[in-house]
Design a protein around this motif. Structure first.
Motif: not given
Length: 190
Positions: A116-119, A124-125, A129-131, A179-180
């Protein structure tokens, strides 16, 4: 073979003929040829040994090259390994699934957090949120794998891994579209 591995082999052997709940430290030390002091030097109890086994089994399957693109292949190999040691995993999970669930959860949440971090190219997160997203996927995967084990591993490991991959990809596409759309709104280009 080192002492921990010998103790692990003894526990695995015992689970092929005895319910995990009824296995004692005395049983493990008898089969391993070690005394109780040696056991307690390495492990607090049989549950710590069990967790160590799960981790060691996975470390033989997963490596540093794991990514969002290939994690499902590693998962298929892990599931094949679990299926080849069906008696051990079924016995231990039937007794108490929380140790296995914690193991799978920890393994997959780390992977999904990194993915998720790489994406998140535009940052934005935030970390929470990633966690949250990583934990959501990890709980799902843990539940699916445990259910697969409990239901006698009817589907092939490849089928389960492929279904998990499809779900993750579909979710990834949906998240990307969301996201887009938000990014366009933020930039005023809707």
């Amino acid at each position: 073979m080192d002492t921990k591995s010998i103790l692990a082999t003894a526990l695995m052997e015992l689970t092929s003929r005895k319910n995990f709940a009824k296995i004692t430290i005395a049983d493990i030390t008898h089969v391993s040829g070690f005394n109780r002091q040696t056991f307690y030097y390495h492990f607090r109890d049989k549950y710590e040994l069990l967790s160590w086994i799960y981790e060691q089994e996975a470390s033989q399957v997963f490596d540093e090259d794991i990514s969002l693109e290939n994690w499902h292949r590693y998962m298929a190999v892990l599931l094949q390994h679990i299926r080849s040691n069906k008696w051990f995993y079924s016995n231990t999970i039937r007794h108490d699934e929380s140790y296995f669930q914690n193991f799978i959860f920890t393994l997959t949440s780390t992977l999904f957090y990194k993915a998720i971090d790489a994406l998140d190219l535009h940052h934005q997160l935030d970390a929470s949120d990633k966690k949250f997203y990583a934990e959501f996927f990890s709980f799902g995967i843990s539940g699916v794998v445990i259910n697969w084990i409990k239901s006698d591993m009817k589907e092939s490991p490849e089928q389960v891994a492929s279904a998990l991959k499809s779900l993750a990809q579909d979710s990834e596409k949906l998240a990307y579209e969301k996201y887009r759309e938000s990014y366009r709104k933020m930039k005023g280009t809707t």
